[in-house]
Each structure stands twice: as structure tokens, then as C-alpha cells.
Design an enzyme around this catalytic site. Sequence first.
Site, PDB file in Angstrom:
ATOM      1  CD  GLN A   1      17.040 -13.289  21.239  1.00 40.40           C
ATOM      2  OE1 GLN A   1      16.340 -14.086  20.668  1.00 40.40           O
ATOM      3  NE2 GLN A   1      17.408 -13.417  22.563  1.00 40.40           N
ATOM      4  CB  SER A   2      12.442 -14.184  16.172  1.00 43.53           C
ATOM      5  OG  SER A   2      13.235 -15.462  16.287  1.00 43.53           O
ATOM      6  CB  THR A   3      10.172 -10.173  17.870  1.00 49.12           C
ATOM      7  OG1 THR A   3      10.287 -10.815  19.251  1.00 49.12           O
ATOM      8  CG2 THR A   3       9.406 -11.286  17.031  1.00 49.12           C
TER       9      THR A   3
ATOM     10  CD  GLN B   1      11.680 -14.193  20.279  1.00 54.86           C
ATOM     11  OE1 GLN B   1      12.906 -14.296  19.995  1.00 54.86           O
ATOM     12  NE2 GLN B   1      10.881 -14.914  19.981  1.00 54.86           N
TER      13      GLN B   1
END
Length: 699
Positions: free
Chosen positions: A31-33, A36
Site C-alpha cells: 500500500q502506498s501510505t 491507506q
Amino acid sequence: MSLNLITITPPVQNKVTGQHRDRLAIVYVRQSTLQQHERCQESTQLQYGLAEHACRLGWPRSKVLVIDEDLGCSGASTEGRHGFQRLVAEVGLGHVGLVLGFEVSRLARSCRDWYQLLEICALAGTLIADSDGVYDPTTYNDRLLLGLKGTMSEAELHIMRARLDEGRRHKAARGELGLHVARGYMRHPSGEVILDPDERARAAIECVFDVFERRRSVHGTLNYLVTHGVKLPDRMRYGPAKGELGWTLPERSAIIGILTNPIYAGAYVYGRRSPHRSGGRPRSTPSRATTDWQVFIKDRLPAYISWERFEEIQKQLRANQSKHGGTPRGGPSLLAGILICGRCGYRMATCYRNNGRGLRYQCMRGHISYARSPCQAIMGSAIDPAVGALLLEVMKPSAIEVSLAVAEDIELERKRERRQRSLNLEQAAYEVERLERQYNAVEPENRLVARTLEARWEAALAEHERLKVENARIEERTPPTITEKERAAIRRLANDIPAIWAAQTTTAAERKEIARLLLDQVTLFSDGSEKFEIECRWVGGDISRHKLEKSVRWTSQLTNYDALRTRIIELAEAGLRPPAIARQLNAEEWRSAHGTPFNASKVWSLLLRLGRKPTNAAPSTVVVRDPGEMTVAEIASALDQPVSTIYYWIYKGWLPIRRVTALNRELYLIHLSDAQKLVTERQIAAKQPQKWLPPTPVD
């Protein structure tokens, strides 16, 4: 006539073979962050569910490996993505038969990383699968589809980033973009920026500007804040204590941040920092020029100072910056810029006092940054002559012969290095030619391969150009071969170097230039006593250490102070007065703080410092006498004669004396009857000079 529609399904089972099932199936989860990962639980669960999809494709559960180390990491690059690096390593080693990702964007959002993974998977015979199907990177159609997906994923990243940046700039142009507020401000629940409601916080910020206006330097402001115990406010930005007011000790960077931030003048600024990369990581540098700011709105926020006052502060800060970066200057210091502190490793500052005559080196790093006491210091008169003598010693003819021999060895080494560089250039040129042939041989329709080969060709061309530039720079910097004529000139010059060094026509800047030709740096090791050590790092890599001595201010700084104190106490307890103690110490070769002999005043001050009052007893009061014996002064007083006359009679041998020692001082004792007899004889002789004969000299 009816048409039978035939559905063509991808031959998944034909792609997955037993050879693939014998190896691992890796499920990559990302997941990017972290937001998220916390809020988009459904997406994370779908990615973890790919492990069951691998089992349906024929892999046993024991051979399905889930890599989820990159949760919260962006896919824009491989930096910091240890899970992706582990995945590429496993594929390259041939341990993986299938790589599963929910979509291409989960694996990579950069074509460089994506095509690298495709190349490695094609070489290792590894399949790639997502939620749409299974792909074989070795086949044309699958490779084309995977390439398109990777390109679209990267384009999607740029589109989203451009859209977000444009929205951020549009909102900032109205002055409504909420940024982190500086010290002394806080954001109201309604969203507006207000001055900190804490009066102490506002007073601390105002104190910084007021003190800088008086002292006109960052260091003067810092020193004032530390001396007066003024702390700077700092509200917590993250965590459960977000918004709470805290206090930090003042430091140089914090004060510069306050003085250079336009928010304190009521201006709303966006884009004040220009992004760049340093060491592979994104960095940003603030710009003080208003023309470089993307958004600049004056009188938008509550202010501590006026804009005119802010501009005056920036002008003063620019005026305070030094225009010299350690290059030789006109001062008398020899080691300015090359003297290093042996404790902290920073360069020592050069200080001049008494209109440039009092040279002193000080390590001021902790004092400037944190208002601490200086690390160590030394007078220039203690170290500059010693280093100058070392330089003259190195430049003697014998040393010159050795340096020439070393120069020949260096020339041989440089020839080997030049040969190695030429081989590297030749190899780089060959790589350029090979990649050019490969690019020319590829079919124009195979655009994916053509783009890959073109990128490799361009990278090889850039590497070849870099090697050419670096080789040219090294060749330009490398000195030419020393000829025999130059050797003879150097020998002749070596004989005149001491006279040239001491000549009045030789300037301090020229001496510094000579020192920098021979010395890379000088490191000082001092414990505050009269003994110190320097480490000279010579040009060429040689290192020499030298133990030296200097004068100190106080006798207590001497390394032998304890033994000296014991000896002074012993002499004082023996009844000696300060003059006698000084003579005894000098006879025993003791030296004072400044390296000079002792005198009565120095001994007197030392005894007072040790809590011992010097004795006032005179030698004549403690001497043991025979009946009728008197000193010279007492004889002169009793007979009403000058003291010099009594000493003249003693010198002629007319008076018998007895030499005695009292309180470490020699005295002459004379019988009063002998002196009276001599006076009587001289009085009679004055009336009848022709009948007077001098007494026979006594031994």
C-alpha cells in the site's frame, strides 16, 4: 443459419507447468501510505487473498510466500522498498516460479523498475500474474501487454501527482492551503492561523527579533538566549499530544528559521523551497528571493514584525555572511583553515586580538551552535613557529631528494592509473558500439525492445562521456614529469628557502601558500597543560606526530605542578624566604608557567595561593653568633661608617670575618673589637700618615 459464438480463454494451464510449481509462488502486497493501510482494509485483504489464487493454480500452501514488508511505501522507486528488492533477488536466483500482484501498480509505478523485473523474470522463466490472468514474459503478446500495463501505471502516477499539485497550487494562490505553522503560531479549529494564545510563547518570539535588532548577529542572539535561559516554544504536530505547547533549548538553526521565515511579517508564502536530490534522497532548500516564491501574499496572516523590518533583517543576515571559504588571507596566521581540533574534528577558528598582533586558534563550533564553552584553544606563537620549523626541515636539500624519489614513485603509480583509465574508456566505447549494433538490428515494429535498447544505448553513451570528462579532468590536474633541469632548480632553491621564508618581503599569504603545498591539515591535541601534540598530514599521505611545549597562564596548569607544590612547601617549612626559595628552584631547573625562571614575587604568590604565609624572619635574627660578633650592617651602624667601607676592608683582608649560612643566605660575622681597633688605627694614621702601615691581610 445460426452462428456459434466461440469463447477463447487464455490457456492458463498451458502456461503453468510442473517446473513452475516446483518453485515458490510469491504474493507481493503493498500500500502506498500507512493511511491507506489503515483505512483501505478491503484492498489489503484482496491482495492477501492472492495466496489462495496461487493454491488454485496448483501451488501447495507451503510454497506460497507472502512479502508484505512494503506496506506504507510508495512504488515510485525501489528506494526503501526492501520487500521489492527481496522479490527481485529471489527471482534472479531462480527460486520463484510465479509472482502475483493485485495489479501492476502494486509491483512498480516506474517503468525502469517494471522492465527490470520483466527482464529478470524472462531470464529466470518466472510467470507474472494479477487479478486479470497469468502472463509469460518470454512470449510476445504477454510481454506487450505487461509493458502497456506498466506504462499506464507510471502515467497514472504522474497524472495523479500533477492533478494534486495543481489543486494544491490553486488553493495556495487563494491563501487557503493549510501548511504547518511556525513557532509562535497555531491553527484555530476554524482553520485560520492565529498568534499563539500563550503569552510566554509570543514573548519568546518577540525577544528573538528584539535581541537581533540590538546585536545584529545570529550568534549574539543565541548567546543572549542561552545566557538568560530563554527557551523557544514548539507545539507538537503529531501523536496523542498534538497541539500541546513544549519548550526547547535555543539553537542556531532554530533562530535562523525564525529570522528568515516571512510568516512572522504576516506574509503567506508557498513554494519557498526548491526541491532537489542529495545522496539519492529528496531535499529542499529555502530561497530568500521573493521572485522565486510561487505564491506570495502580503498582510495575509497576523504578524510579529513589519515587512520593512523583515527585509532589514534579511539584508543584515546577508551582510554577516563570510565571503572567504578558508583560502589564504593576509593575516599573520600560518595554519588558518588547515588546523583541526583533535577532540571534535572541526576546523579551528582564527582569532586576532590587539589589532592583529595577538593570534589565537580556537575551536568555536560548540560555542557558535550551542553557546557552549570553546573546545580547545592555543596561541599562534606556540604552534606557528613549530610548524614553520617542520616545513623548513622538510624543505632541506636531503628532504628534497627524498621528495623527488617519492615523486618518481608517484609518477609510476599515475602511469598505471592512466593505463587503467584508458582501458575503462576503451571498454565503454566498445559497449557503445555493441549497443548501437543491437539497436540498429532490431525490427522497427518491436517498439518495446527498441525502447529498451535505446535507453541502454543512451546510458552507455552517458557513461562513456562521463569517463572522458573525468579522465580529462584528472589529466589536467596531474603535474607533468619532473625534468633534470627542474630537479637542479629545486636543489638550488632548497638552499635558499630558510632565508626566503624569514625575509620581510615574504608575505603571510605566501607562507600560507607554501604550507598548503606541503600540508593537508594539522590536528591539535591539547589537554590544557604546557605540553601538547600535533599531527601533521602531509601531501602524499604521510603522517607525523610531534610533541611540543607552550607557555600557560597559571602554574597549576603545569604537568609537574604537584611535585613543584610539594617542593615549595618543603622549602618554606625549612624556614626559607621567597627569594631563597626562588634561587633554590632555579638551581634545581624548575620553571614557572611562562617557561621563565622563578623570582621572589612568583614564589610569594604561590605560597599565598597554597594558604601558606611566607616567613618574614631575617637571616641575621636566626643566625647563631659568638659573643661580640655582629653583621656588616650592624658594624657599620655601631661605628658610624658606610656599609661599603666595611665591605672594602673585608675585600682588602683588613678585617677577620666568619662566614655562616642562615635561611639559605651567606652572612659575614665580625667581632666588634676588631673593627674598633681598625678604626682607631686609621684615625691615628690620619694624623701621622707616614707612620701608618696597613694591617696584614687575614685569610
